[in-house]
Design a protein around this motif. Structure first.
Motif, PDB file in Angstrom:
ATOM      1  N   TRP A  74      20.437  -4.848  12.786  1.00 60.91           N
ATOM      2  CA  TRP A  74      21.111  -5.889  11.993  1.00 60.91           C
ATOM      3  C   TRP A  74      21.188  -7.178  12.813  1.00 60.91           C
ATOM      4  CZ3 TRP A  74      21.377  -2.519   8.074  1.00 60.91           C
ATOM      5  CH2 TRP A  74      21.792  -2.994   6.809  1.00 60.91           C
ATOM      6  N   GLU A  75      21.595  -7.025  14.098  1.00 58.33           N
ATOM      7  CA  GLU A  75      21.709  -8.202  14.981  1.00 58.33           C
ATOM      8  C   GLU A  75      20.353  -8.868  15.193  1.00 58.33           C
ATOM      9  OE1 GLU A  75      23.497  -6.822  18.609  1.00 58.33           O
ATOM     10  OE2 GLU A  75      25.244  -6.047  17.508  1.00 58.33           O
ATOM     11  N   ALA A  76      19.287  -8.050  15.229  1.00 54.99           N
ATOM     12  CA  ALA A  76      17.935  -8.576  15.502  1.00 54.99           C
ATOM     13  C   ALA A  76      17.332  -9.271  14.286  1.00 54.99           C
ATOM     14  CB  ALA A  76      17.029  -7.443  15.970  1.00 54.99           C
ATOM     15  N   GLY A  77      17.997  -9.146  13.115  1.00 52.83           N
ATOM     16  CA  GLY A  77      17.510  -9.883  11.949  1.00 52.83           C
ATOM     17  C   GLY A  77      16.836  -9.034  10.893  1.00 52.83           C
ATOM     18  N   LEU A  78      17.302  -7.779  10.717  1.00 57.20           N
ATOM     19  CA  LEU A  78      16.687  -6.905   9.707  1.00 57.20           C
ATOM     20  C   LEU A  78      16.768  -7.514   8.306  1.00 57.20           C
ATOM     21  CD1 LEU A  78      15.346  -4.258   8.829  1.00 57.20           C
ATOM     22  CD2 LEU A  78      17.622  -3.213   8.700  1.00 57.20           C
ATOM     23  N   VAL A  79      17.915  -8.114   7.974  1.00 58.46           N
ATOM     24  CA  VAL A  79      18.072  -8.683   6.623  1.00 58.46           C
ATOM     25  C   VAL A  79      17.027  -9.781   6.386  1.00 58.46           C
ATOM     26  CG1 VAL A  79      19.616  -9.960   5.081  1.00 58.46           C
ATOM     27  CG2 VAL A  79      20.511  -8.054   6.449  1.00 58.46           C
ATOM     28  N   GLU A  80      16.818 -10.623   7.403  1.00 56.09           N
ATOM     29  CA  GLU A  80      15.813 -11.698   7.270  1.00 56.09           C
ATOM     30  C   GLU A  80      14.406 -11.106   7.166  1.00 56.09           C
ATOM     31  OE1 GLU A  80      18.325 -11.726   9.515  1.00 56.09           O
ATOM     32  OE2 GLU A  80      19.483 -13.217   8.379  1.00 56.09           O
ATOM     33  N   GLU A  81      14.164 -10.026   7.927  1.00 54.80           N
ATOM     34  CA  GLU A  81      12.843  -9.374   7.860  1.00 54.80           C
ATOM     35  C   GLU A  81      12.573  -8.846   6.449  1.00 54.80           C
ATOM     36  OE1 GLU A  81      10.941  -6.942  11.123  1.00 54.80           O
ATOM     37  OE2 GLU A  81      11.533  -5.276   9.823  1.00 54.80           O
ATOM     38  N   VAL A  82      13.584  -8.212   5.851  1.00 55.08           N
ATOM     39  CA  VAL A  82      13.410  -7.674   4.494  1.00 55.08           C
ATOM     40  C   VAL A  82      13.199  -8.816   3.502  1.00 55.08           C
ATOM     41  CG1 VAL A  82      14.494  -6.351   2.629  1.00 55.08           C
ATOM     42  CG2 VAL A  82      14.728  -5.573   5.010  1.00 55.08           C
ATOM     43  N   ARG A  83      13.963  -9.884   3.658  1.00 53.89           N
ATOM     44  CA  ARG A  83      13.821 -11.036   2.752  1.00 53.89           C
ATOM     45  C   ARG A  83      12.386 -11.582   2.815  1.00 53.89           C
ATOM     46  NH1 ARG A  83      18.386 -13.793   4.184  1.00 53.89           N
ATOM     47  NH2 ARG A  83      19.711 -13.220   2.456  1.00 53.89           N
ATOM     48  N   ARG A  84      11.861 -11.683   4.023  1.00 56.85           N
ATOM     49  CA  ARG A  84      10.492 -12.189   4.212  1.00 56.85           C
ATOM     50  C   ARG A  84       9.465 -11.236   3.576  1.00 56.85           C
ATOM     51  NH1 ARG A  84      10.951 -12.560   9.245  1.00 56.85           N
ATOM     52  NH2 ARG A  84       9.773 -10.755   9.927  1.00 56.85           N
ATOM     53  N   LEU A  85       9.678  -9.937   3.753  1.00 57.39           N
ATOM     54  CA  LEU A  85       8.733  -8.946   3.214  1.00 57.39           C
ATOM     55  C   LEU A  85       8.802  -8.859   1.691  1.00 57.39           C
ATOM     56  CD1 LEU A  85       9.110  -6.153   5.927  1.00 57.39           C
ATOM     57  CD2 LEU A  85       7.085  -7.554   5.525  1.00 57.39           C
ATOM     58  N   GLY A 144       5.873  -2.078  -3.257  1.00 58.58           N
ATOM     59  CA  GLY A 144       5.302  -1.004  -2.428  1.00 58.58           C
ATOM     60  C   GLY A 144       6.078   0.287  -2.640  1.00 58.58           C
ATOM     61  N   LEU A 145       5.417   1.292  -3.199  1.00 54.90           N
ATOM     62  CA  LEU A 145       6.107   2.551  -3.530  1.00 54.90           C
ATOM     63  C   LEU A 145       6.693   3.225  -2.304  1.00 54.90           C
ATOM     64  CD1 LEU A 145       3.799   4.229  -6.207  1.00 54.90           C
ATOM     65  CD2 LEU A 145       6.032   3.154  -6.528  1.00 54.90           C
ATOM     66  N   THR A 146       6.000   3.146  -1.166  1.00 57.85           N
ATOM     67  CA  THR A 146       6.485   3.811   0.051  1.00 57.85           C
ATOM     68  C   THR A 146       7.367   2.884   0.871  1.00 57.85           C
ATOM     69  OG1 THR A 146       4.345   4.939   0.119  1.00 57.85           O
ATOM     70  CG2 THR A 146       5.785   5.236   1.996  1.00 57.85           C
ATOM     71  N   ALA A 147       6.856   1.708   1.177  1.00 57.09           N
ATOM     72  CA  ALA A 147       7.549   0.799   2.096  1.00 57.09           C
ATOM     73  C   ALA A 147       8.935   0.410   1.586  1.00 57.09           C
ATOM     74  CB  ALA A 147       6.704  -0.445   2.341  1.00 57.09           C
ATOM     75  N   SER A 148       9.070   0.235   0.265  1.00 52.10           N
ATOM     76  CA  SER A 148      10.356  -0.210  -0.288  1.00 52.10           C
ATOM     77  C   SER A 148      11.427   0.871  -0.188  1.00 52.10           C
ATOM     78  CB  SER A 148      10.192  -0.615  -1.756  1.00 52.10           C
ATOM     79  OG  SER A 148       9.849   0.517  -2.541  1.00 52.10           O
ATOM     80  N   ARG A 149      10.999   2.112   0.070  1.00 52.78           N
ATOM     81  CA  ARG A 149      11.974   3.219   0.180  1.00 52.78           C
ATOM     82  C   ARG A 149      12.304   3.560   1.628  1.00 52.78           C
ATOM     83  NH1 ARG A 149       8.774   6.925  -4.200  1.00 52.78           N
ATOM     84  NH2 ARG A 149       9.287   5.714  -6.044  1.00 52.78           N
ATOM     85  N   ALA A 150      11.721   2.813   2.565  1.00 58.51           N
ATOM     86  CA  ALA A 150      11.937   3.102   3.981  1.00 58.51           C
ATOM     87  C   ALA A 150      13.404   2.921   4.344  1.00 58.51           C
ATOM     88  CB  ALA A 150      11.072   2.183   4.838  1.00 58.51           C
ATOM     89  N   VAL A 152       0.849  -1.206   0.000  1.00 59.07           N
ATOM     90  CA  VAL A 152       0.000   0.000   0.000  1.00 59.07           C
ATOM     91  C   VAL A 152       0.880   1.250   0.000  1.00 59.07           C
ATOM     92  CG1 VAL A 152      -1.661   1.322   1.408  1.00 59.07           C
ATOM     93  CG2 VAL A 152      -1.913  -1.157   1.168  1.00 59.07           C
ATOM     94  N   THR A 153       0.503   2.248  -0.793  1.00 59.90           N
ATOM     95  CA  THR A 153       1.225   3.522  -0.797  1.00 59.90           C
ATOM     96  C   THR A 153       0.735   4.357   0.389  1.00 59.90           C
ATOM     97  OG1 THR A 153       1.424   3.474  -3.190  1.00 59.90           O
ATOM     98  CG2 THR A 153       1.727   5.610  -2.138  1.00 59.90           C
ATOM     99  N   ALA A 154       1.681   4.844   1.193  1.00 59.05           N
ATOM    100  CA  ALA A 154       1.318   5.630   2.383  1.00 59.05           C
ATOM    101  C   ALA A 154       0.505   6.852   1.975  1.00 59.05           C
ATOM    102  CB  ALA A 154       2.581   6.066   3.126  1.00 59.05           C
ATOM    103  N   SER A 155      -0.480   7.186   2.794  1.00 59.03           N
ATOM    104  CA  SER A 155      -1.335   8.344   2.508  1.00 59.03           C
ATOM    105  C   SER A 155      -1.595   9.095   3.800  1.00 59.03           C
ATOM    106  CB  SER A 155      -2.661   7.876   1.902  1.00 59.03           C
ATOM    107  OG  SER A 155      -3.652   8.869   2.051  1.00 59.03           O
ATOM    108  N   VAL A 156      -1.108  10.319   3.864  1.00 58.78           N
ATOM    109  CA  VAL A 156      -1.314  11.113   5.071  1.00 58.78           C
ATOM    110  C   VAL A 156      -2.794  11.487   5.212  1.00 58.78           C
ATOM    111  CG1 VAL A 156      -0.758  13.386   4.092  1.00 58.78           C
ATOM    112  CG2 VAL A 156      -0.277  12.947   6.483  1.00 58.78           C
ATOM    113  N   ALA A 157      -3.500  11.601   4.094  1.00 56.66           N
ATOM    114  CA  ALA A 157      -4.948  11.885   4.144  1.00 56.66           C
ATOM    115  C   ALA A 157      -5.687  10.710   4.788  1.00 56.66           C
ATOM    116  CB  ALA A 157      -5.482  12.148   2.741  1.00 56.66           C
ATOM    117  N   ASP A 210       8.978 -11.366  -0.161  1.00 56.43           N
ATOM    118  CA  ASP A 210       8.044 -12.427  -0.575  1.00 56.43           C
ATOM    119  C   ASP A 210       6.587 -11.957  -0.497  1.00 56.43           C
ATOM    120  OD1 ASP A 210      10.115 -14.173  -1.038  1.00 56.43           O
ATOM    121  OD2 ASP A 210       9.998 -15.116   0.949  1.00 56.43           O
ATOM    122  N   GLN A 211       6.358 -10.892   0.305  1.00 54.24           N
ATOM    123  CA  GLN A 211       4.996 -10.366   0.464  1.00 54.24           C
ATOM    124  C   GLN A 211       4.742  -9.143  -0.422  1.00 54.24           C
ATOM    125  OE1 GLN A 211       4.299  -9.684   4.694  1.00 54.24           O
ATOM    126  NE2 GLN A 211       5.326 -11.603   5.196  1.00 54.24           N
ATOM    127  N   GLY A 212       5.697  -8.847  -1.319  1.00 52.64           N
ATOM    128  CA  GLY A 212       5.474  -7.755  -2.268  1.00 52.64           C
ATOM    129  C   GLY A 212       6.124  -6.437  -1.908  1.00 52.64           C
TER     130      GLY A 212
END
Length: 300
Positions: free
Chosen positions: A208-219, A227-233, A71-76, A221-223
């Motif tokens: 990094w120690e908590a597993g950020l790389v694994e979290e990104v890998r998992r996400l 995601g225009l906003t989430a992928s730029r976080a 989903v694209t973030a929307s402040v509205a 797989d979820q698209g």
């Protein structure tokens, strides 16, 4: 209408806002409402420093895990979600560093409509000409908006040009004012810059120690990549480039630290411009006491 002020805990990333908001909520019988645009995304936990259930210490937290990563973030949209919450909670405590989201919650901020055809035309032009040329065009039409929008921020430039075309009015006329919808007390956590830079590096190392790389890998797989906003976080964009083989893991880490420090400076300058923010030293031994004094002063 509310008579009791809404409390907002603001400031740069890694200043300790989330923990302080929980301390305040426990002291005042309040509930926390997220005002961090990236914590609205489900599954983006490690890289956004989202408090886990234990860290929330029994305090209700609202507007976490609302959107799918595609989903694209929307402040509205955020404004529509947050206003009923503010009105239904006795002691609402907004917490987060997304300045525009805080303003959308508290201030008279309105969102002009959109037109898919106009938007598509402008986005095609952006792809063809690049953000710099579009920014120059915006400067000719609305110098005040051009001053407020970075020349590289193609998405916001397109939005500004769309609003001008649809409304015939300057985009700057729709930009945030300090006209409040609710009485509020905004508490800013102030961290000296060298300390903040250190805290940011330490935070990224912990992610990094908590597993950020694994979290990104998992996400992914979820698209996430779609995601225009989430992928730029912050953190996520850098790890994606590592996973795609563009960077080494060391580069992704270093770039995350650098980008986060740069972002923290932008956050600080945004909140510093708001004369209503009362700044408190983040490491005060009596931070809650200082906050209590400010809140008492606001009530009288």
């Amino acid at each position: 209408m509310r008579t009791q002020p809404v409390i907002a805990v603001v400031g740069p990333t890694a200043a300790g806002k989330s923990d302080f908001a929980v301390d305040l909520a426990l002291r005042l019988g309040g509930e926390c409402i997220n005002a961090d645009s990236m914590q609205l995304y489900r599954g983006m936990d490690i890289g956004t420093a989202k408090l886990d259930l234990a860290e929330r210490r029994g305090v209700p937290h609202h507007l976490l895990d609302v959107w799918d990563v595609t989903v694209t973030a929307s402040v509205a949209e955020y404004q529509k979600l947050v206003r009923p919450l503010i009105e239904s909670i006795d002691v609402p405590i907004l917490v987060g560093g997304s300045g525009l989201y805080v303003r959308a919650a508290l201030d008279d901020l309105r969102f002009p409509g959109t037109d898919p055809a106009v938007r598509a035309k402008l986005e095609a032009e952006l792809a063809e000409r690049g953000p710099q040329a579009m920014h120059e065009r915006l400067r000719g039409l609305d110098p005040k908006a051009a001053e407020a929008i970075l020349p590289g921020n193609g998405r916001r430039i397109v939005r500004a040009l769309e609003v001008i075309e649809l409304s015939g009015r300057p985009f700057s006329a729709t930009m945030p004012s300090y006209r409040a919808v609710y009485p509020s007390v905004q508490l800013g956590l102030e961290v000296p810059r060298p300390e903040l830079d250190e805290r940011i590096e330490l935070r990224v190392a912990r992610m990094w120690e908590a597993g950020l790389v694994e979290e990104v890998r998992r996400l992914l797989d979820q698209g996430l990549a779609q995601g225009l906003t989430a992928s730029r976080a912050l953190g996520y964009a850098q790890v994606i480039r590592y996973l795609e083989g563009e960077w080494t893991e060391e580069q992704a880490f270093a770039e995350t630290v650098r980008a986060t420090r740069r972002f923290a400076r932008r956050q600080e300058s945004w909140f510093r411009r708001d004369p209503r923010v009362v700044w408190l030293p983040y490491d005060s031994p009596d931070l809650l006491g200082l906050a209590h004094e400010v809140l008492e002063g606001a009530r009288h």
